[in-house]
Design an enzyme around this catalytic site. Sequence first.
Site, PDB file in Angstrom:
ATOM      1  N   GLU A 234      32.314  17.550  27.930  1.00  9.09           N
ATOM      2  CA  GLU A 234      32.317  17.863  29.353  1.00  9.09           C
ATOM      3  C   GLU A 234      33.697  17.631  29.982  1.00  9.09           C
ATOM      4  O   GLU A 234      33.837  16.875  30.947  1.00  9.09           O
ATOM      5  CB  GLU A 234      31.220  17.071  30.076  1.00  9.09           C
ATOM      6  N   ASP A 313      19.905  16.714  26.610  1.00 10.89           N
ATOM      7  CA  ASP A 313      20.449  15.742  27.543  1.00 10.89           C
ATOM      8  C   ASP A 313      19.321  15.096  28.356  1.00 10.89           C
ATOM      9  O   ASP A 313      19.176  15.392  29.542  1.00 10.89           O
ATOM     10  CB  ASP A 313      21.444  16.459  28.479  1.00 10.89           C
ATOM     11  N   GLU A 341      17.592  10.616  35.773  1.00  8.79           N
ATOM     12  CA  GLU A 341      18.313  11.826  36.182  1.00  8.79           C
ATOM     13  C   GLU A 341      17.427  13.071  36.173  1.00  8.79           C
ATOM     14  O   GLU A 341      17.361  13.792  37.170  1.00  8.79           O
ATOM     15  CB  GLU A 341      19.521  12.029  35.261  1.00  8.79           C
TER      16      GLU A 341
HETATM   17  C1  GCU Z   1      24.708  14.372  31.717  1.00 14.43           C
HETATM   18  C2  GCU Z   1      24.923  13.908  33.121  1.00 14.43           C
HETATM   19  C3  GCU Z   1      26.340  13.541  33.367  1.00 14.43           C
HETATM   20  C4  GCU Z   1      26.829  12.583  32.296  1.00 14.43           C
HETATM   21  C5  GCU Z   1      26.562  13.139  30.928  1.00 14.43           C
HETATM   22  C6  GCU Z   1      26.885  12.166  29.810  1.00 14.43           C
HETATM   23  O1  GCU Z   1      25.333  15.605  31.507  1.00 14.43           O
HETATM   24  O2  GCU Z   1      24.512  14.913  34.008  1.00 14.43           O
HETATM   25  O3  GCU Z   1      26.400  12.969  34.639  1.00 14.43           O
HETATM   26  O4  GCU Z   1      28.179  12.346  32.459  1.00 14.43           O
HETATM   27  O5  GCU Z   1      25.210  13.450  30.814  1.00 14.43           O
HETATM   28  O6  GCU Z   1      25.953  11.609  29.237  1.00 14.43           O
HETATM   29  O7  GCU Z   1      28.043  11.973  29.476  1.00 14.43           O
END
Ligand code: GCU
Length: 607
Positions: A234, A313, A341
Amino acid sequence: MWQTRKAWLKDWAAPVPEGLHTPLQTAEFEARQVGAPVSFTVDKAAGESYTIGQAGDGWQITGGEAGVLYGVYALAHGLKTGKIPQGRQAPFYALRMINAWDNMDGTVERGYAGRSMWFEGGAFSYDPARIRQLGRLLASVGINTLCVNNVNVHQPAQHLVDTLLPDLAAFAELLRPFGVRLMISIDFSLPLQYGLPTADPMDAAVAAWWADRARAVWQAIPDLAGFLVKADSEHRPGPNAYGRTHAEGANMLARAIAPYGGVLVWRAFVYNCMQDWRDTKTDRPCAAYDLYRPLDGQFDGNVILQVKHGPFDFQVREPLSPLLLGMKNTAMDIEFQLAQEYTGHQIDLYAMPPMWREVFDQMGKERVRAIAAVSNLGRDENWVGHPFAMLNLFAYGRFAWNPDEDAEDVIRQWVKMTYDMCPDDENSLMKLLLNSRTVYEKYTAPLGLCWMVRPGDHYGPSPYGYEFDAWGTYNRASRDAVGIDRTEKGTGYAAQYPAELKALYEDPAQCPDEMLLFFHRLPYDHIMRDGRTLIQRIYDDHFEGCEETERMRDALAALSLPEPDRTEVMERMEMQIANAREWRDIVNTFFHRFSGVDDAQGRKIFE
Ligand code: GCU
């Protein structure tokens, strides 16, 4: 002075005083709450294990330095529930982590219980009395490691390895008497910010820079547990930018911290988050296995690969991550998410232990070496937003200590310790908690249909929200069918499992209903095992799940819950009902518009 009012700790409402320095001193202090004399024998070699015995009209606890503290909490819990642990008790996993996603500006990523308890305005900022209570909270269920900052390392958390070290050390000092060690999340590209031209893990100057940082860090906090790293995930920096593998990246850091006994926890949450939705070949759940499986056996001894329990996730329902079954020569830990979440933001009720039971039954507890969970804690007076969300932290600690725990038994222990209820009320609450996951799943995403959530905050329905986005999270609903074919004919994901599981998932007639649309793309008139059509099952689940929330409200209202829990619980229940209605109507309308099929029972589906 802040006081604990919550949960199984309510008998310890009195603040923990200053001046306790060791777990034994804490144990001696806590023993005063037991109501009978307790004596301790510390045998350092016993580590975290303990034995509780009767001694005259009191108790004798023998154990290692942290063990005696765990023993005193277990004794107090046992006196309350009628179950005092017999014989020597030792944790199954040596590393039992809570990963806080706290940012130094005071926000908490995916936090639903207020702001950070220890960061504000770019600095450490806390009430030491509350941090001692936090230590007690964690130790009382056997959690021994806290990663203090978000895996997404935001300014100025980079400086936890240099200018912020004295503050980090002071924070560590507060939690040490509870047997809780700290960990920090680090940014892989840090050397760049210190003037090095590269963060390439194979560059000698980079390795030397990290070795030097590690020396400084462990000099300040000699018992720091290690580093946690989110790399090439990400948009976070990682070794791929330099053409290096994740084993090369992780091992370089692991070598820097090995002299001090540090562990390098390296997250396996890596996938293409810039996918083109038109591309039906790329399948996000395949990504981690494809990347890491070839690296099996290449990681240093102090690296732990942190794997989320499912391949996506933390969705409401996912199959077990195939990495957890396939990496035979790599030390791994399994990552759960207590922060709700995708499971209701600590507004909707969602008790996690039944899910963890399924995970451990399928995986086998020996497959991982450690365990981690994303924190659900915050500055809220009740720590967790929804008073019942505390159950998940409690149960997590129990499962981390003993992954053979029975889900129902753990939930009952929490209820008994938290509320003094008559047996009828206790059973009614038990039923609510045990069903909560199924109810949530029904009105949100039944049959393994993930990602129909509102993008961004991930609360509430949005069937199209992620459909044309870059995150690799699609349902691909059309007028004829829905779901993704992940069999050999489709994306091939099912082939990442051992033969028996692969065969189960490949065949729609055998694939468990709750995972059906995760593995298969099926027409709306597909006949389910119970004789209903797929579309009817989708409608039924949404109607039933929503109706059940109303029954939950009635059952909750009839319970003798103490205030302020009662008010908080009922307020959130109303919000949950509203949420369930939104899910029911939006998802049913979505599929009705596509399929044109009416509900067999003639219930209201909006146009
Ligand atoms: C999910 C989540 C993010 C988090 C990511 C992770 O995508 O929405 O907020 O950073 O998981 O586990 O790194």
